[in-house]
Design an enzyme around this catalytic site. Sequence first.
Site, PDB file in Angstrom:
ATOM      1  N   HIS A   1     -19.729 -50.290  11.324  1.00 37.63           N
ATOM      2  CA  HIS A   1     -20.420 -48.960  11.780  1.00 37.63           C
ATOM      3  C   HIS A   1     -19.410 -47.748  11.502  1.00 37.63           C
ATOM      4  O   HIS A   1     -19.721 -46.820  11.157  1.00 37.63           O
ATOM      5  CB  HIS A   1     -20.721 -49.000  13.202  1.00 37.63           C
ATOM      6  CG  HIS A   1     -21.733 -50.277  13.549  1.00 37.63           C
ATOM      7  ND1 HIS A   1     -21.620 -51.338  14.268  1.00 37.63           N
ATOM      8  CD2 HIS A   1     -22.957 -50.418  13.178  1.00 37.63           C
ATOM      9  CE1 HIS A   1     -22.423 -52.114  14.282  1.00 37.63           C
ATOM     10  NE2 HIS A   1     -23.379 -51.491  13.578  1.00 37.63           N
TER      11      HIS A   1
ATOM     12  N   GLY B 248     -24.904 -49.434   5.528  1.00 38.06           N
ATOM     13  CA  GLY B 248     -24.183 -50.518   5.026  1.00 38.06           C
ATOM     14  C   GLY B 248     -24.725 -51.292   3.947  1.00 38.06           C
ATOM     15  O   GLY B 248     -25.801 -51.955   4.098  1.00 38.06           O
TER      16      GLY B 248
ATOM     17  N   GLN C  30     -31.792 -54.012   2.879  1.00 37.12           N
ATOM     18  CA  GLN C  30     -32.420 -52.866   3.796  1.00 37.12           C
ATOM     19  C   GLN C  30     -32.049 -51.732   2.975  1.00 37.12           C
ATOM     20  O   GLN C  30     -32.931 -50.579   2.863  1.00 37.12           O
ATOM     21  CB  GLN C  30     -31.584 -52.868   5.131  1.00 37.12           C
ATOM     22  CG  GLN C  30     -31.793 -51.697   5.837  1.00 37.12           C
ATOM     23  CD  GLN C  30     -31.277 -51.772   7.234  1.00 37.12           C
ATOM     24  OE1 GLN C  30     -31.921 -52.340   8.142  1.00 37.12           O
ATOM     25  NE2 GLN C  30     -29.974 -51.337   7.207  1.00 37.12           N
TER      26      GLN C  30
HETATM   27  P1  AMP Z   1     -26.659 -52.723  12.805  1.00 34.58           P
HETATM   28  O1  AMP Z   1     -26.131 -51.967  14.034  1.00 34.58           O
HETATM   29  O2  AMP Z   1     -26.499 -54.043  12.357  1.00 34.58           O
HETATM   30  O3  AMP Z   1     -28.357 -52.227  12.538  1.00 34.58           O
HETATM   31  O4  AMP Z   1     -26.202 -51.830  11.709  1.00 34.58           O
HETATM   32  C1  AMP Z   1     -26.229 -50.243  11.410  1.00 34.58           C
HETATM   33  C2  AMP Z   1     -25.856 -50.063  10.087  1.00 34.58           C
HETATM   34  O5  AMP Z   1     -24.523 -50.747   9.854  1.00 34.58           O
HETATM   35  C3  AMP Z   1     -26.561 -50.658   8.899  1.00 34.58           C
HETATM   36  O6  AMP Z   1     -26.655 -49.643   8.179  1.00 34.58           O
HETATM   37  C4  AMP Z   1     -25.485 -51.752   8.720  1.00 34.58           C
HETATM   38  O7  AMP Z   1     -25.572 -52.282   7.165  1.00 34.58           O
HETATM   39  C5  AMP Z   1     -24.110 -51.090   8.730  1.00 34.58           C
HETATM   40  N1  AMP Z   1     -23.314 -52.212   8.769  1.00 34.58           N
HETATM   41  C6  AMP Z   1     -23.188 -53.214   9.757  1.00 34.58           C
HETATM   42  N2  AMP Z   1     -22.281 -54.183   9.634  1.00 34.58           N
HETATM   43  C7  AMP Z   1     -21.519 -53.593   8.372  1.00 34.58           C
HETATM   44  C8  AMP Z   1     -20.349 -54.246   7.846  1.00 34.58           C
HETATM   45  N3  AMP Z   1     -19.628 -55.291   7.993  1.00 34.58           N
HETATM   46  N4  AMP Z   1     -19.935 -53.236   6.907  1.00 34.58           N
HETATM   47  C9  AMP Z   1     -20.642 -52.124   6.363  1.00 34.58           C
HETATM   48  N5  AMP Z   1     -21.672 -51.617   7.125  1.00 34.58           N
HETATM   49  C10 AMP Z   1     -22.082 -52.554   8.112  1.00 34.58           C
END
Ligand code: AMP
Length: 296
Positions: A38, A148, A154
């Site tokens: 994040h 991400g 997604q």
């Molecule tokens: P989430 O809180 O899991 O819904 O993720 C929020 C955002 O953070 C989404 O766009 C995810 O793809 C991104 N994200 C989560 N984990 C990672 C990671 N390891 N590397 C890059 N982006 C991430």
Amino acid sequence: MKVIRTIRELREELASRRALGQGPVGFVPTMGYLHEGHGSLMKRAREQSGTVVLSIFVNPIQFGPGEDFETYPRDEARDLAFAESQGVDIAFLPDVAEMYPQPTKTKVAVSELTSLLCGASRPGHFDGVTTVVNKLFNIVKPDFAFFGMKDAQQVAVIEQMVRDLNMDVRIVPCPIVREGDGLALSSRNVYLKPEEREQALVLSRSLKTASELLGNGSLRTAGDARQLLREIISEAPMADIDYADVLTFPELTVLADDAEITGVDSMVIMALAVRFGKTRLIDNALFQPKEGISHV
Ligand code: AMP
């Protein structure tokens, strides 16, 4: 950093910042329990925005029955301290009643791209995602939104939605952030027991090996890539494969087993979802056939 919990207050704050010329607005939607993955999105947003908005909202409508909505990890105090350290201007933390005062009768649904991979394993998940992202875009009206590539499907789905509906926002995909040993960062990694955490390394290891062999020409067809991924993942006795697939990206066309990967015109994605006990992990790697370059 301002912490805002209501839509009305967020709209007022953004209107006054825009009036002061503090744009463009960069938006990072998350479900919280923040980590460096994040953090990379927030840093990227900071670089190209006058105002950085982070949302933390565990969105009930993207969880299926029996999934982990209730137990999803939450730590608001830690998240707010981390967000501030990443240069976020506004943290938006609505509760469920603020986002869904009544059950929503309107859904935004992207077809085809959502019928496979995580969409097949988690029916309705992407409708929940596109609906809440649409609501958040209408509330924040961002110039840029950062997502991400950890959640590559997604990204493909949201880019399709933005194009199809002429939404006035630029989607910025950001690379996957990993632990030193290769495990892709995820809020759900805290669920892993030590032995599962150790065995979960087969995801990144299989992707790295497949990418290297694709790059040097010793792995050629989509079928061979699928088989190699499955073989390496199966070295972990606790791994239960949901999918290990090879597709074009961002169209998400499944490549036939005999398709030569180097002959594919668009990018190719190797996408994994694997369960360790109750925890379902996803990971992926992109391969650019024309240049022989991989992004793991
Ligand atoms: P989430 O809180 O899991 O819904 O993720 C929020 C955002 O953070 C989404 O766009 C995810 O793809 C991104 N994200 C989560 N984990 C990672 C990671 N390891 N590397 C890059 N982006 C991430």
